[in-house]
Design a protein around this motif. Structure first.
Motif, mmCIF file in Angstrom:
data_model
loop_
_atom_site.group_PDB
_atom_site.id
_atom_site.type_symbol
_atom_site.label_atom_id
_atom_site.label_comp_id
_atom_site.label_asym_id
_atom_site.label_seq_id
_atom_site.Cartn_x
_atom_site.Cartn_y
_atom_site.Cartn_z
ATOM 1 N N LYS A 343 -43.882 27.093 24.649
ATOM 2 C CA LYS A 343 -43.177 26.946 23.375
ATOM 3 C C LYS A 343 -43.043 25.472 23.012
ATOM 4 N N THR A 358 -45.386 29.242 19.711
ATOM 5 C CA THR A 358 -45.762 29.712 21.032
ATOM 6 C C THR A 358 -47.183 30.283 20.955
ATOM 7 N N THR A 414 -33.831 26.956 22.296
ATOM 8 C CA THR A 414 -34.119 28.381 22.091
ATOM 9 C C THR A 414 -33.463 28.962 20.847
ATOM 10 N N THR A 415 -32.482 28.285 20.260
ATOM 11 C CA THR A 415 -31.686 28.894 19.202
ATOM 12 C C THR A 415 -31.509 27.932 18.039
ATOM 13 N N THR A 478 -32.789 33.369 17.706
ATOM 14 C CA THR A 478 -33.157 33.058 19.089
ATOM 15 C C THR A 478 -34.649 33.304 19.250
ATOM 16 N N HIS A 480 -37.794 33.623 21.662
ATOM 17 C CA HIS A 480 -38.342 33.845 22.985
ATOM 18 C C HIS A 480 -39.854 33.657 22.937
ATOM 19 N N GLU A 481 -40.516 33.873 24.048
ATOM 20 C CA GLU A 481 -41.959 33.645 24.116
ATOM 21 C C GLU A 481 -42.730 34.540 23.161
ATOM 22 N N THR A 483 -40.916 37.260 21.219
ATOM 23 C CA THR A 483 -39.999 37.959 20.328
ATOM 24 C C THR A 483 -39.070 36.962 19.636
ATOM 25 N N THR A 539 -34.659 42.469 15.942
ATOM 26 C CA THR A 539 -35.612 41.915 16.914
ATOM 27 C C THR A 539 -37.021 42.168 16.395
ATOM 28 N N GLU A 541 -41.203 41.691 17.110
ATOM 29 C CA GLU A 541 -42.208 41.491 18.151
ATOM 30 C C GLU A 541 -43.570 41.841 17.588
#
Length: 554
Positions: A343, A358, A414-415, A478, A480-481, A483, A539, A541
């Motif tokens: 990231k 990412t 991250t946020t 937030t 993530h890798e 999501t 969320t 993805e």
């Protein structure tokens, strides 16, 4: 001996198959192939007799009349450049007559002093002047003495006008620089260079020019068009570093598949102009990469017989595409962007834009615009857009966090968190009068909840809700890798009817870079329960909504 020869041939075939196969890169003619599909639109925009299209009332009170004139000039420039590019264009003589008639129409709007009679400082005047001068420089047969005299007077007045928006200022500069060559007036070059120095002083260190208070990807490409033409023809050294910075900034907002982010910019333009990129491709690696991306995208559109450009996009980009076809290099260096191993976060403080990238996605966030979000998912080649929270009340009043420029934000690894006031969406003079009356006549009241703590706060009592001075929102994103989790929390003074988080996910959007963010965005009511304190968690993805939770906290 024969066995050894056979074995050597087999090994050679295996080694050849292991080598990367050379692919044929599209040439600059792909721009003309796409532009050809828009000839009917351009002919219809001009009409058979453009000097009769606008009646006297429109000329006396030129509101939309100047917009019509600007559209006709853009269409005539595109048709003239297309006819100049391809001698076998259909209806070639009709194209010439339409172009000549449109130039006569433009002259009829000018007074004896070279300025428009009614709207002397119309912002579109610089754009029209640059297109007229470029047409006269590129294509023979239109530079008549009376037209050149009007152009000369118009450029004199254009040089003395106050500063404009950056992309229009760049258009005026290239009009004066080209006019100096066309008219053999070297003093225009000096005036153009003076205005260029003032324009470059407005550029930010990050590489973008402020348009309506912020960065705009599409208008930046038009600015690069004009400055690249000046740099290509006159080789002014002061343009080298500014163009490099602009190209570096622009490349962050274009995906390898050609999708263009328009999140967080004031005008939301996401259409890239290719001309400047083609001119700078031999000397700038970022321009080479962007030009190659656009060529591949135009080639796909030409093969798919795709004509889904909006009228505004076809008129705005048509002349640029045909100039790119005329001056683009036959070959470009084939460059592929490798996915990042981990990231990576890039922040543009002045533009208030944060890019999180990412191996699975590239997300662009504008905290100042209510946490507006644009995500490109590399695996699916799809985009997810979220223009911010919008709350709808029973009386059909809407409030949004996208228009509160005082939004507070914070960023970690991250946020990204932002929050502020939900401002009412109103338009027109009646709304302005109503807002003044409401602020003047309503009784003043004090409250200890001007900025209530949203996250983890206890539910407010009815009296505390009534004491609120505004409606508030808080957004926490937030990353993530693979999501992205978005949590929206809203506190309102009265019960709301619906909360729209403005999300839109489009799988394989072949034209996502050719329309604006508003055209891509569809309202999706995610919360319909009437309430005053609400939390929504989503969320995403791989371009899909994989998780959703809504809670009423009152």
């Amino acid at each position: 001996m024969g066995a050894n020869t056979t074995e050597q041939l087999t090994i050679a075939k295996v080694l050849d198959s292991a080598q990367p196969q050379a692919t044929t890169l599209p040439g600059p003619d792909v721009y003309r192939a796409v532009a050809r599909k828009y000839l009917p639109l351009w002919r219809a925009t001009i009409g058979s007799a453009p000097w009769l299209k606008l009646d006297r009332s429109t000329i006396v009170s030129p509101g939309d009349g100047f917009v019509d004139l600007a559209n006709q000039i853009a269409a005539a420039t595109a048709i003239g450049l297309y006819e100049g590019t391809n001698a076998d264009a259909p209806a070639m003589e009709l194209h010439r007559e339409q172009t000549r008639a449109t130039l006569v129409l433009w002259q009829s709007y000018l007074g004896g002093d070279g300025m428009f009679r009614m709207r002397r400082d119309h912002p579109l005047g610089a754009r029209m002047a640059s297109q007229v001068v470029q047409l006269l420089c590129e294509v023979d047969g239109y530079a008549e003495p009376l037209l050149l005299a009007d152009v000369s007077r118009h450029l004199d007045r254009l040089a003395r006008q106050p500063k404009r928006a950056c992309w229009l200022e760049a258009a005026a500069i290239v009009a004066m620089a080209d006019g100096a060559v066309l008219l053999r007036r070297t003093e225009l070059l000096g005036l153009a260079r003076e205005r260029l120095a003032r324009l470059l002083a407005r550029q930010t260190i990050e590489g973008w020019f402020p348009e309506n208070g912020g960065a705009d990807v599409g208008l930046l490409s038009l600015t690069i068009d004009a400055l690249a033409r000046v740099y290509h023809h006159h080789n002014w050294d002061e343009l080298t570093e500014p163009l490099t910075r602009s190209l570096r900034f622009l490349r962050h907002f274009v995906t390898p598949s050609g999708l263009t982010a328009s999140c967080g910019v004031p005008l939301g333009t996401g259409v890239l102009s290719p001309y400047g990129l083609e001119l700078l491709a031999p000397t700038h690696a970022d321009a080479n990469a962007l030009a190659l991306i656009l060529r591949r995208r135009y080639a796909q559109r030409a093969q798919a017989n795709d004509t889904a450009w909006s009228k505004e996009a076809a008129l705005g980009i048509g002349p640029s595409a045909l100039l790119a076809a005329r001056h683009g290099n036959a070959t470009l260096h084939d460059t592929r962007t490798e996915p990042l191993p981990s990231k990576h976060i890039t922040r543009f403080e002045r533009a208030d834009l944060t890019i999180v990238e990412t191996r699975h996605y590239r997300a662009i966030v504008s905290p100042r615009h209510g946490g507006a979000l644009w995500v490109w998912w590399s695996n699916e080649d799809s985009i997810t857009q979220d223009t911010g929270v919008c709350v709808i009340f029973p009386n059909h009043t809407r409030v949004s966090g996208n228009i509160d420029r005082s939004t507070k934000s914070s960023t970690t690894n991250t946020t990204i968190t932002c929050g502020g006031v939900l401002r009412r969406l109103r338009t027109g003079s009646r709304s302005t009068i109503w807002r003044w009356l409401r602020q003047t006549l309503r009784p003043r009241r004090s409250s200890t909840f001007k900025h209530p703590p949203l996250s983890g706060a206890k539910p407010l009592t009815e009296a505390q809700h009534r004491a609120l001075l505004h409606d508030y929102f808080r957004r926490e994103m937030t990353f993530h890798e693979d999501t992205i989790v978005i949590r929206d929390e809203i506190i309102c003074r009265t019960k709301c009817e619906a909360i729209v988080c403005g999300s839109d996910t489009s799988a394989n959007p072949t034209l996502a870079s050719d329309v604006t963010a508003n055209e891509q965005h569809t309202d999706a009511p995610l919360y319909l329960r009437g309430g005053k304190h609400t939390a929504i968690t989503r969320t995403y993805e791989n371009g899909a909504l994989s998780g959703y939770e809504q809670r009423g906290l009152d």
